[in-house]
Each structure stands twice: as C-alpha cells, then as structure tokens.
Design an enzyme around this catalytic site. Structure first.
Site, short mmCIF file in Angstrom:
data_model
loop_
_atom_site.label_atom_id
_atom_site.label_comp_id
_atom_site.label_asym_id
_atom_site.label_seq_id
_atom_site.Cartn_x
_atom_site.Cartn_y
_atom_site.Cartn_z
N ASP A 1 -1.28 6.38 -5.38
CA ASP A 1 -2.25 7.42 -5.58
C ASP A 1 -2.05 8.07 -6.93
OD1 ASP A 1 -3.91 6.72 -2.99
OD2 ASP A 1 -2.06 7.04 -2.08
N HIS B 1 -0.45 11.15 -2.74
CA HIS B 1 -1.82 11.10 -2.17
C HIS B 1 -2.51 12.33 -1.73
CE1 HIS B 1 -4.45 10.11 1.64
NE2 HIS B 1 -4.59 9.05 0.92
N HIS C 1 0.83 -1.15 0.02
CA HIS C 1 0.23 0.06 0.27
C HIS C 1 0.89 1.20 0.11
CE1 HIS C 1 -2.42 3.12 2.47
NE2 HIS C 1 -3.41 2.68 1.25
N GLU D 1 0.31 -0.57 -4.82
CA GLU D 1 -0.73 0.33 -4.82
C GLU D 1 -0.17 1.69 -4.63
OE1 GLU D 1 -3.84 3.34 -3.03
OE2 GLU D 1 -2.06 2.34 -2.38
#
Length: 318
Positions: free
Chosen positions: A77, A90, A48, A75
C-alpha cells in the site's frame, strides 16, 4: 416397488451427505477432479503486503520472507507523508503499531524523516524490533531483480484534489526511475482513476474493485479496455457471497456456501485475457477459495500466506 424407491432415495441422500461432508472437511480432493486446467501453472503468487502472516505487513522483512518462500511478486500500500513523500503503509494512523513512547503516530502529519524513525515491527514480534516504514523509492529498489510483478495500492485515503494532483506525477516518476515500470501495476480506486489515466498514461493500472465474484458478468469489459484498463481487481471477502451462498454459510455449510456463491465466469476472463489483460484477486487465505479462482483462470492471487498457495499449486500438478 415403493421399497426399492425408498432405498434408492436413501442411497442418494447418503451419497449427497457424504459429498457435503467431504467438501466441508477436505474440499481439495473433491474439487481437484474438476479443476485440471493449464491456468493453474500460470497464476502468479503475490504476497499481500509481503508474507503478512509471518512478518509485520508492508515492511521489507515481510517482502523478503514472501520472496524466500517463493512468491512471484509483492503487493503493498502507498500513502503520503506531510512533506509529500510516498511511503509503504496501509493506514495513516498507526498508533497501535508503534511503541507507547512514539504515540500518537499519524504519518500524514509527519515528514518522511520523522516517519522513518518509527518502529513498526516490534508490535508483531521482538525479532522485528526496529523495522521501519519504507519509502516507495526504497521499497522498489529492494525488490528490483527479485519479482515478476509489483502491485502498488494507491489507497483511497490519498488526496489528489486542491492542487495535490502533482502527487500522481511524482508517484509515477518514482516508478519509472525504479527500473520496474514494466512490472508495476498501480491499483486505483474509482475516484482517482481518471487522474491517473490523464497524468500517467504509461503506467499500468488496475481498476479496483470491479464487483463481487458471482457478479463478474456484469462488468463492462469493453468500456474498461477502451478506457486504458489492462488489469481488473476483485476483492474477496465473506460478505461477497451470493444470496444462496450466504444462506448456506449461515447454516454451517461455509465451503458449500462459497462454492455456490462463486460462479467462475471463465468465458469473461478468457475474453479479457485475449486482449492482453488480466484478473487479480485479493486476499485469499483458504484452500477452497484459492482453488475456485485458479480454476477460473485468474492471472494472479494475492495472499497473506504464499506458502499455502504454492503448496496447493504443487499438489494440483501431481
């Protein structure tokens, strides 16, 4: 007779208290007995924002650490700069993540070239000083040939109205040109879902967030499938316990509370998987939660601590 009844009652009480204590202190041995499932071996371990417990999130350094640990994928953003370049970040305002002389720092008010000069690593540790903000293009190039899946979270802060819908086309083009299109899943919040379906129908989409863990049965699976959705995303957080789960957690029984708060709807997961689709959950960092989602047959688990999830998978195979 009454004495025997009391003895039996006391024995059951002590047994129950013992099991609760084991569950609260060491949940894995107790749950492992009920969790022997072939799905444990198939679940993808997703870093993440990379290995964000060990490195500054959403940086190439965090990606490298996650993959070195053994994660199957990453993962991250995605946000946009003022000159419409997608970058891996993010939130727009990162004034708290850059050195004082670079503040204020709002990436949506900067060009990509200006954003590239920001130091987003030194806040985490001196060894990461100079770590920069990757563009989406650079991030995907860095991951090519190293991952089994990449999740790109199209943040709800991104604006696609008022002539900005071309950003989705550009986003999709970057994915196609990366050579990773078959491995990329774009995580889309509901507001942008229809635009993505219309403008980039060939890109894999994940609908987030479909509901609380104990409410998965309420998801209209057929509607999602017919709408072109092939991935569903669950966001795990403490406030997503059921009423009973929250009541137990408030009384100091956190693990038991989560166990009751999570009812693995295995048949729903299996029915969706039979259609070639899958479930993913973000973000799990505790053993008990990892166990429950593995048991439910989730295809991928996002975690800040991929090493813990990998150790857990190894232990459950033995």
């Amino acid at each position: 007779m009454k004495k025997l009844y009391l003895i039996v009652l006391a024995a059951f009480f002590l047994l129950g208290a013992g099991l609760l204590a084991i569950l609260e202190i060491r949940p894995l041995p107790l749950l492992k007995l009920a969790c022997k499932s072939p799905e444990w071996k198939k679940t993808l371990v997703i870093g993440h924002r990379g290995a964000s417990l060990l490195a500054p999130e959403n940086t190439l350094a965090a990606f490298d650490l996650a993959l070195e640990i053994g994660a199957d994928g990453i993962e991250c953003d995605v946000l946009w700069t003022a000159d419409d370049v997608p970058v891996i970040l993010h939130h727009h305002d990162i004034s708290d993540r850059v050195p004082p002389h670079q503040r204020p720092a709002r990436v949506d008010r900067m060009t990509a070239a200006e954003a590239a000069r920001l130091d987003v690593g030194s806040w985490f540790g001196e060894s990461f000083r100079g770590e920069g903000i990757p563009t989406l293009e650079a991030g995907l190039a860095h991951l090519k040939g190293r991952v089994r899946r990449v999740y790109l979270h199209d943040k709800p802060d991104n604006v696609y109205l008022d002539g900005k819908s071309a950003r989705i086309t550009k986003f999709a083009d970057v994915i196609r040109k990366s050579g990773l299109a078959d491995l990329v899943v774009v995580m889309v919040e509901s507001d942008a879902l229809e635009l993505w379906r219309e403008l980039a129908p060939d890109i894999g989409l994940l609908q987030c967030w479909v509901g609380k863990p104990h409410q998965l049965r309420r998801v209209d699976m057929e509607k999602s499938y017919l709408g072109g959705i092939r991935h569903l995303g669950i966001y795990n957080s403490p406030n997503q316990l059921s009423g009973l789960g929250k009541w137990l957690e408030d009384r100091g029984l956190a693990n038991l509370g989560y166990l009751f708060g999570f009812w693995p709807p295995r048949e729903e997961v299996e029915r969706y998987r039979e259609k070639g689709c899958d479930y993913t959950v973000f973000t799990l960092n505790e053993e008990l939660k990892m166990i429950l989602y593995l048991k439910a047959g989730f295809n991928a688990i996002g975690t800040d601590d991929p090493a813990l999830l990998l150790r857990l998978q190894d232990r459950t195979r033995n």
